[in-house]
Design an enzyme around this catalytic site. Structure first.
Site, mmCIF file in Angstrom:
data_model
loop_
_atom_site.group_PDB
_atom_site.id
_atom_site.type_symbol
_atom_site.label_atom_id
_atom_site.label_comp_id
_atom_site.label_asym_id
_atom_site.label_seq_id
_atom_site.Cartn_x
_atom_site.Cartn_y
_atom_site.Cartn_z
ATOM 1 N N PRO A 95 44.107 8.870 -52.035
ATOM 2 C CA PRO A 95 45.522 9.249 -51.903
ATOM 3 C C PRO A 95 45.697 10.537 -51.098
ATOM 4 C CG PRO A 95 44.939 8.882 -54.218
ATOM 5 C CD PRO A 95 43.673 8.829 -53.439
ATOM 6 N N GLU A 122 37.838 9.343 -61.093
ATOM 7 C CA GLU A 122 38.661 10.403 -60.486
ATOM 8 C C GLU A 122 38.351 10.568 -59.006
ATOM 9 O OE1 GLU A 122 41.266 11.892 -61.701
ATOM 10 O OE2 GLU A 122 40.924 10.703 -63.501
ATOM 11 N N ARG A 160 43.448 -9.333 -38.320
ATOM 12 C CA ARG A 160 44.472 -10.177 -37.689
ATOM 13 C C ARG A 160 44.815 -9.728 -36.275
ATOM 14 N NH1 ARG A 160 49.618 -8.859 -38.215
ATOM 15 N NH2 ARG A 160 50.496 -10.879 -38.676
ATOM 16 N N ASP A 175 55.536 -8.728 -34.732
ATOM 17 C CA ASP A 175 55.549 -8.208 -36.094
ATOM 18 C C ASP A 175 56.218 -6.841 -36.193
ATOM 19 O OD1 ASP A 175 54.213 -10.315 -37.239
ATOM 20 O OD2 ASP A 175 52.237 -9.439 -36.910
#
Ligand code: SAH
Length: 257
Positions: A95, A122, A160, A175
């Site tokens: 994160p 963690e 992709r 897209d």
């Protein structure tokens, strides 16, 4: 391209590599994904890969030593396969990393692959990250219990974009984000959907056969949706010179919110 994934849960990857449009690229090794079960590199009787944090507090930390052994094995295997290649990027999903977006996906898709570290608990002992990691990537501003889903998300998005993966090569150019805007809405059969609340026809322009008008309509739907939901993307497209005079005229005709 080759991705070496170090994970405590290799079994999460296998079913994913066998489905959908990306399957052939994985099976043919156009995108060569190799899984390295971290548990195999734990040496004590308990096959321990985590321990309590110095300084106290909740949770466990992934130990340096099994990771070092896994990393050495991956590097040795890569050197044996491609002796002259430059050292690969080492990605840690976290994160605290750079938020993944289509620009980053395009960068990775054009490169030779990477070594990918999936955290658990963690996270990983900072000393290992300092020694090896070249890129930290976050899937978004939320916390998952492991780096496997972010790694799969990255592998899917990168694959992709590889040559021949989507049946229609133009498909990803349409897209969301590929031209800096959100995608337009899509419709298929039936032409008129009958429901208890009445009938819902397909927007008539899509049945007109008039390619230029259809392209304009789609562009305007993209512009309107992006303006409404992600005005930051409109600003960025403007800065990058991706909006035509026609686009600007359309945008200024939209009601201000
Ligand atoms: N203590 C960490 C969270 C640990 S979650 C923190 O607060 O930053 C356990 C593992 O899940 C992390 O090591 C990472 O590899 C993965 N992870 C969790 N959320 C993620 C996210 N948004 N993006 C990428 N990886 C994530």
């Amino acid at each position: 391209m080759r991705f070496d994934v170090v994970t405590l849960f290799p079994e999460l990857f296998e079913p994913f590599l066998r489905v959908g449009v990306t399957r052939r690229a994985f099976e043919s090794r156009q995108v060569d994904v190799r899984l390295w079960p971290l548990r195999d590199f734990a040496e004590d009787n308990y096959r321990r890969v985590d321990d309590r944090p110095y300084g106290g507090g909740p949770g466990m930390v992934m130990l340096v030593e099994p990771l070092e052994r896994a990393m050495a094995a991956v590097r040795a295997d890569r050197v044996a396969a491609t002796s002259s290649a430059p050292p690969p990027a080492v990605i840690y999903f976290s994160p605290t990393g750079r938020r993944m977006d289509q620009a980053l996906v395009r960068e990775l898709a054009a490169g030779p692959g990477a070594i990918v570290l999936c955290g658990r608990y963690e996270g990983i002992d900072q000393r290992f990250l300092d020694r090896h990691v070249t890129m930290e990537i976050s899937l978004g501003d939320f916390v998952l219990s492991g780096g496997e889903l972010p790694a799969l998300a990255m592998l899917d998005a990168v694959t992709r974009l590889q040559e021949g993966v989507l049946n229609d090569a133009a498909s990803h150019q349409q897209d969301s984000f590929s031209d800096g805007l959100l995608d337009c809405p899509h419709y298929s059969r039936p032409e008129v959907l009958e429901t208890v609340n009445g009938s819902q026809p397909v927007p008539p322009v899509l049945l007109s056969g008039h390619h230029a008008e259809i392209a304009r309509w789609r562009r305007e739907r993209s512009l309107a949706l992006t303006q409404q939901r992600r005005p930051d993307l409109i600003e960025a497209a403007r800065r990058d010179g991706k909006l035509s005079r026609k686009d600007e005229a359309f945008l200024s005709s939209l009601p201000r919110v």
